[in-house]
Enzyme design. Structure first.
Site, PDB file in Angstrom:
ATOM      1  N   LEU A 131       0.054  -4.849 -43.334  1.00  0.00           N
ATOM      2  CA  LEU A 131       0.516  -6.175 -42.920  1.00  0.00           C
ATOM      3  C   LEU A 131      -0.125  -6.625 -41.618  1.00  0.00           C
ATOM      4  CD1 LEU A 131       4.319  -5.445 -43.569  1.00  0.00           C
ATOM      5  CD2 LEU A 131       2.686  -6.483 -45.171  1.00  0.00           C
ATOM      6  N   ASN A 191     -16.242   5.959 -43.850  1.00  0.00           N
ATOM      7  CA  ASN A 191     -15.326   5.605 -42.760  1.00  0.00           C
ATOM      8  C   ASN A 191     -14.005   6.366 -42.870  1.00  0.00           C
ATOM      9  OD1 ASN A 191     -17.123   3.761 -41.668  1.00  0.00           O
ATOM     10  ND2 ASN A 191     -16.170   1.990 -42.637  1.00  0.00           N
ATOM     11  N   GLN A 227     -13.881  -4.741 -53.632  1.00  0.00           N
ATOM     12  CA  GLN A 227     -14.296  -4.988 -55.022  1.00  0.00           C
ATOM     13  C   GLN A 227     -13.268  -5.818 -55.791  1.00  0.00           C
ATOM     14  OE1 GLN A 227     -17.140  -4.704 -55.785  1.00  0.00           O
ATOM     15  NE2 GLN A 227     -18.104  -2.726 -55.507  1.00  0.00           N
ATOM     16  N   ASN A 267      -4.013  -4.873 -48.823  1.00  0.00           N
ATOM     17  CA  ASN A 267      -3.412  -5.635 -47.734  1.00  0.00           C
ATOM     18  C   ASN A 267      -2.498  -6.702 -48.358  1.00  0.00           C
ATOM     19  OD1 ASN A 267      -4.994  -7.931 -48.446  1.00  0.00           O
ATOM     20  ND2 ASN A 267      -6.655  -7.279 -47.087  1.00  0.00           N
ATOM     21  N   ASP A 306      -9.783   1.058 -43.248  1.00  0.00           N
ATOM     22  CA  ASP A 306     -10.273   2.400 -43.565  1.00  0.00           C
ATOM     23  C   ASP A 306      -9.607   3.438 -42.663  1.00  0.00           C
ATOM     24  OD1 ASP A 306     -11.960   1.202 -45.401  1.00  0.00           O
ATOM     25  OD2 ASP A 306     -13.689   1.197 -44.045  1.00  0.00           O
TER      26      ASP A 306
END
Length: 324
Positions: free
Chosen positions: A224, A52, A173, A195, A257
């Site tokens: 965010l 991606n 992960q 994030n 991504d």
């Protein structure tokens, strides 16, 4: 700037069941469940973190080097990525395993039953970055995205050993990793991507404070959501970049991504962190307006028009000079 993107390569097989899973479950028989659902639709979508991100960079005109593992069934996917500007020559092809895939069925209540098959992804740990670097004449940055955990650790350690700058981006992960693994993937990273929720989880699992993390990485990049992105560096003023206004909110899958693809492209063009973050936010907005992670089309004039509206003509002029 030669950027290698390591991470998963997968396909999503998404089906819909025109009923409710709950209606098929018998409370006192759950220990012997044996069910089959007749699906109405099947959508097969290209995905995987590494693929991606690479696709997005290719859309912007940066030719990234995709590093990951896939099966013999990868050829059609390979052709797609190559057509969209991705160097796939460093993808390892397994002799015995299929490309990783996610198979999911969704009912009318939007409940889901899914299975992720890791498949060839487990062989990513066998890839040596030196081989990749030798083929392309050296690497300026390696983005280490969600992949086989052992592959992530090996790539990180090799970057340190060979003094190749790297970006840490554990994303999916992170939930399965313990503090020691996270610390090993983070120490010395040129960039750390998370994030906002993951940022707190990293601090909790590692036992590091926010300042401890800043002392260990070059730049901490925290997305965010609709509020944009925050970039922090030790001893420097925090930089916050807003997101462009969405025309529609169709599907959030792959938005992170896309941000990374735009950000890395800005780095490849040497535009600085603010401009890189703006590119990331603009590309992420296009993806959230589209169903699927690689189904969007980047039209230069439309992209620059929206970029200018949010970030101004001076910012757009710098991007215009680089954008294919």
């Amino acid at each position: 700037m030669r950027i290698a993107v390591t991470g998963s390569i997968a396909t999503d097989h998404l089906m819909t069941f025109p009923g409710r899973f709950a209606d098929q479950l018998v409370g006192d028989r759950l220990h012997t469940v044996s069910l089959s659902f007749l699906a109405d639709t099947l959508n097969i979508r290209r995905g995987g973190v590494g693929a991606n991100i690479s696709f997005g960079m290719g859309q912007l005109g940066v030719r990234p080097i995709l590093v990951g593992a896939a099966g013999a069934d990868f050829e059609e996917y390979r052709a797609w990525l190559e057509r969209h500007g991705v160097d796939t020559a460093s993808v390892r092809i397994s002799e015995i395993l299929h490309t990783a895939r996610f198979v999911c069925t969704t009912d009318t209540d939007h409940n889901q039953i899914g299975t992720f098959y890791t498949g060839a992804m487990s062989e990513a740990r066998l890839i040596e970055l030196k081989t990749v670097a030798d083929r392309v004449g050296g690497l300026d940055l390696v983005h280490i995205g969600a992949d086989d955990p052992e592959a992530m650790m090996r790539h990180t350690e090799e970057c340190r050993t060979r003094s190749i700058p790297f970006a840490a981006d554990y994303s999916q992960q992170l939930a399965r990793m313990e503090g020691e693994e996270i610390r090993g993937l983070t120490e010395g990273a040129a960039y750390l991507f998370t994030n906002e929720y993951e940022a707190g989880l990293v601090e909790s699992k590692t036992g590091w404070s926010a300042q401890d993390i800043l002392d260990r990485v070059g730049a901490r990049v925290t997305t965010l959501g609709s509020k944009g992105v925050r970039i922090e560096r030790a001893g420097r003023e925090t930089l916050t970049v807003p997101c462009p206004e969405e025309e529609a909110k169709v599907d959030p899958t792959g938005v992170g991504d896309a941000f990374r693809a735009g950000f890395l492209s800005g780095l490849a063009w040497d535009l600085g962190l603010e401009r890189a973050a703006q590119l990331g936010c603009m590309l992420a907005t296009l993806v959230i307006e589209t169903l699927g992670t690689q189904e969007y089309e980047l039209k230069r004039s439309h992209f620059l028009e929206r970029f200018t509206k949010t970030y101004g003509e001076d910012a757009a002029a710098e991007v215009r000079a680089c954008l294919v």
